[in-house]
Design an enzyme around this catalytic site. Sequence first.
Site: not given
Length: 713
Positions: A84, A220, A648
């Site tokens: 992402h 991810d 992230s």
Amino acid sequence: MKNFILSLIVAAFVMPVQANEGMWFLMHIERLNYRDMQKMGLQLTPEEIYSINNASLKDAIVQFNGGCTAEIISGNGLVLTNHHCGYSQIAELSTAENDYLTNGFWAANHKEELKPKSLSVRFFVRMDDVSKRILSLVNDSMTEAEREATINREIAKIEQENNEGGKFTVSVKSFYQGNEFYYFVYQDYTDVRLVGTPPESIGKFGGDTDNWEWPRHTGDFSLFRVYADKDGNPAEYSEANVPLKPKHHLTTNLNGFKENDFAMIMGYPGRTNRWMPAGGIEQNVKYAYPAWVEASKTSMDVMKKYMNEDQQVNLDYASSYASIANYWKNRQGMIDALTQHKTAESKRKDEKAFQKWASKKGNEKFENVIPVINNYYEKTNEISSHNNYLIMMLRTKMGILPYRLGSSIEYYIEQNEAKRAELLPKLNDDIANLYEGVHVPLEKNVLAAQLRLYTSKAKNIAPNIAEIAATNKNSDAGWDEYLNTAFANSIFESKEKLEAFLANPDAEVLKNDPLYLFSTGLLARYRYKSEEEKQLADEFEGAYRLLVQGMRLQNPDEKYYPDANSTLRLTYGKVIALPEDKRNDATKNYYTTLKGTVAKYQPGDHEFDMPKELIDLYEKKDFGRYADADGYLPVNFLTDNDITGGNSGSPVLNGKGELIGLAFDGNIEAMAGDVIFDDQLQRTINVDIRYVMFLIDKFAGASHIIDELTLAK
């Protein structure tokens, strides 16, 4: 899990920091954290984590494109981050014919690696404390404006002194609400290329439904590579550039881990507000966040309709939609968590204790802090709601694009013919970039929906919008008609119309352009502050700074860490489970398996579809060396590290500093984590590095990538 009865230990202003709480400066690790970390399982020295003179862990951690974290995992500049985090670059490089976002991409060699238009990584070089230098120049008699101007002048000097003639980027940042200041030295590399990404059905498996949820089954991750000139220096994209030879890269550990093993995360957390007063929490829960949630959902519903109808539109808007959807769920989760935890009530109790302390002799300068702060929030509640409705219109491409281009076009018009010829190539490039992927029907319908919401819900709306609403009776048909006419009569409707205008520019046409007037009117309202609002803001800034200063003086023996602000931090904790959850097939609820992923499989579903090749590997149990000792293929796992947005892509490291996972999310039960730290429920959701390697090797067949890694024995 959502029905679990919470046993909450709230980290409020004056409570001791929990063992796993805190986003710590690397330069303070030896003084504040090292003994605790050793007891929990750290085997490195502070110098191996952060060193100015020698290679250390910090040299392998980079800020990825300004908003995420990534890590260098090979001696050839290979970068690992979340799917992402690289999503917008993957979407940008994709077309309907070569749809890397949907189908994945794996470069067989360096020549096949793909360069997005704009992508950078930032290496952290060093930091230092300049609090005394800066604060010696200010005093309590200054206004906030005078204080800010004085500080900014000194910041400019510090940044100039440390950039070595432009070689480095230097940033001075404020901490503890302006009570401390540190400078950070960085080196930026802008030639960064896509190496590999799994298909979206793996990288975003679970979609919005599973976002912020546990148990999770998402691969991810994505891979990029940093390029430099032949001497290892940052350089603009060139075929002559070579893979960067980094000062340090991480060792990858495929041996697994167990519950209660030490885990630390290094990265660039974006923003926390752990010192936020009760009034600010109440404002967010009752005014700001509900407006954000409603406006976000409004945009998402319209966007999805067009994205489902056209795959190219879907690719063009995939990143924008994902960003809006992420914050939509985040803000709703914050409302729920802060309400359930009664966070504002807890903060009120601490503020009463602070007020009692402030009333004692010698603490007089803190006595009026809480009343000033409460007055500010009471008088800005409706403003915060209005601004969040307005922000969502400004987040649309055509809501902000005319404003962004307008000043450049205005300057262009004012120049003579020779100067225009000089400016035109750059201006045309800006126009091409901003209009790329703009789908006018979608933009008009999103704006119409947002205008209906804004004019019906917000108070004291933008004057130009109020005037338009009065003429079209604020009806659905009226807004559609206004926008159809505005777009048709605007030079900003399309790239082609704007380019034609530049060939024969007219200042009066620009000045009266309906979309330009619309966009500039929105910005003017967003930036507007009445004299009362300015006074309130000045008083609040001073009071908030004194609140944090006073809270630290009130409890001088506590260990404190500053709020996150996109500077490099370290957080440490353990691999740890949540209470048993029947939705998870794992033996203990701190990890998930490929079996659980397949159990969620829904053929054709945009969130839970899976590639046939992955299902085949599962059915054959062809996991290679990436299976756990107990035979299952691990997918995701939990730690109790203290992280937030910006983390992230951060590496999860074991006690030896080896890579065991990749942080990508938090759990919705602890969504209040930006404001409080919940020692019982706060979790970081991570991709197990063994799942990453399995997907690269067994699923994608890109074993050449595995070959360039350093693997732990």
